[in-house]
Design an enzyme around this catalytic site. Sequence first.
Site, PDB file in Angstrom:
ATOM      1  N   ASP A  26     -21.428 -24.585 -18.831  1.00 15.71           N
ATOM      2  CA  ASP A  26     -19.986 -24.735 -18.628  1.00 15.71           C
ATOM      3  C   ASP A  26     -19.277 -23.373 -18.661  1.00 15.71           C
ATOM      4  OD1 ASP A  26     -17.688 -26.163 -18.190  1.00 15.71           O
ATOM      5  OD2 ASP A  26     -17.388 -26.715 -20.280  1.00 15.71           O
ATOM      6  N   ASN A  74     -18.347 -34.628 -10.660  1.00 10.28           N
ATOM      7  CA  ASN A  74     -17.943 -33.383  -9.994  1.00 10.28           C
ATOM      8  C   ASN A  74     -17.513 -33.593  -8.535  1.00 10.28           C
ATOM      9  OD1 ASN A  74     -20.312 -31.218 -11.769  1.00 10.28           O
ATOM     10  ND2 ASN A  74     -18.164 -31.624 -12.203  1.00 10.28           N
TER      11      ASN A  74
HETATM   12  C1  FPP Z   1     -19.373 -25.714 -14.989  1.00 11.82           C
HETATM   13  O1  FPP Z   1     -18.389 -24.742 -14.852  1.00 11.82           O
HETATM   14  C2  FPP Z   1     -20.362 -25.549 -13.984  1.00 11.82           C
HETATM   15  C3  FPP Z   1     -20.605 -26.426 -12.949  1.00 11.82           C
HETATM   16  C4  FPP Z   1     -19.850 -27.647 -12.687  1.00 11.82           C
HETATM   17  C5  FPP Z   1     -21.655 -26.171 -12.015  1.00 11.82           C
HETATM   18  C6  FPP Z   1     -22.807 -25.447 -12.599  1.00 11.82           C
HETATM   19  C7  FPP Z   1     -23.401 -24.691 -11.530  1.00 11.82           C
HETATM   20  C8  FPP Z   1     -24.012 -23.505 -11.665  1.00 11.82           C
HETATM   21  C9  FPP Z   1     -24.278 -22.792 -12.903  1.00 11.82           C
HETATM   22  C10 FPP Z   1     -24.494 -22.834 -10.481  1.00 11.82           C
HETATM   23  C11 FPP Z   1     -25.176 -23.696  -9.518  1.00 11.82           C
HETATM   24  C12 FPP Z   1     -26.420 -24.292 -10.006  1.00 11.82           C
HETATM   25  C13 FPP Z   1     -27.526 -24.320  -9.287  1.00 11.82           C
HETATM   26  C14 FPP Z   1     -28.710 -25.066  -9.754  1.00 11.82           C
HETATM   27  C15 FPP Z   1     -27.598 -23.581  -8.033  1.00 11.82           C
HETATM   28  P1  FPP Z   1     -16.935 -25.236 -14.533  1.00 11.82           P
HETATM   29  O2  FPP Z   1     -16.700 -25.050 -13.094  1.00 11.82           O
HETATM   30  O3  FPP Z   1     -16.740 -26.617 -15.044  1.00 11.82           O
HETATM   31  O4  FPP Z   1     -16.114 -24.202 -15.348  1.00 11.82           O
HETATM   32  P2  FPP Z   1     -14.732 -24.458 -16.079  1.00 11.82           P
HETATM   33  O5  FPP Z   1     -14.990 -25.530 -17.123  1.00 11.82           O
HETATM   34  O6  FPP Z   1     -14.446 -23.134 -16.675  1.00 11.82           O
HETATM   35  O7  FPP Z   1     -13.768 -24.865 -15.030  1.00 11.82           O
END
Ligand code: FPP
Length: 248
Positions: A26, A74
């Site tokens: 996250d 998501n």
């Molecule tokens: C959470 O950060 C992350 C995600 C929803 C996606 C996770 C993806 C990656 C680490 C990269 C892609 C993965 C692969 C396997 C290629 P957030 O966007 O919820 O952050 P925030 O809570 O700060 O908004």
Amino acid sequence: MWESDAGLLARVDRDKMPRHVAIIMDGNGRWANCRGLLRSAGHTAGVKTLKNILKTAVNLKLEALTVYAFSTENWKRPPSEVDFLMHLFSDYLEREKLEMHQNNVRIKFLGRMEDFAPSLQKLMRDSVELMKNNTGVKFNVAADYGGQDEIIRAAQKLACRVKAGELLPENISAQLFEDELDTAGQPPVDLMIRTSGDLRVSNFLLWQAAYAEFWFTDTPWPEFTPEEFVDALIDFGKRTRRFGALSN
Ligand code: FPP
């Protein structure tokens, strides 16, 4: 083979390692916002972190690593962000699959898959096929995954078997249920890590984490390092796990 930081790996007592670590990666968006960057830059940075953590897991001979890449919820994000994540996911697989294979990683995907673009689904299937005989880290990428959704799908499969007369309702056991989950055959989650400060499970591995130890950090995922990963493993090694019983 992936190079390893021998000093870092030596910090971990292999006898006290978890078998299965799950990570809620996250904080990509907040990390980017704080720097005046687009959220997409946070996700791109998050992929680099993922590669470093997978390398460390390989070098530590961890049995299973499960990461939450994209949840069933998501899809509610703006289409441009969903689209970006899909491209990032497919670029990552295209670019990394051979190197993962050379490092004996066995990739698996947890979740629904069918709503992804056909080209991405094919890449996912090809990656699984390429690594299916590998014996190293079981690397589970949860994509279009939700813990409740997984449990419902398992219940539906068992209900179909009951309806077909193959199974009696009273014979449904925890083991039979587990055999229908996306993680069938893998150990339960021992350690669940969540980055970026929030203290919740977010519908991740609800069944498998029944007795998991939790490790939370304020570090946003793009800044999470192998050193901090090792800190979490060492901390896990100090916990007393009772699984509902009394300690000796
Ligand atoms: C959470 O950060 C992350 C995600 C929803 C996606 C996770 C993806 C990656 C680490 C990269 C892609 C993965 C692969 C396997 C290629 P957030 O966007 O919820 O952050 P925030 O809570 O700060 O908004």
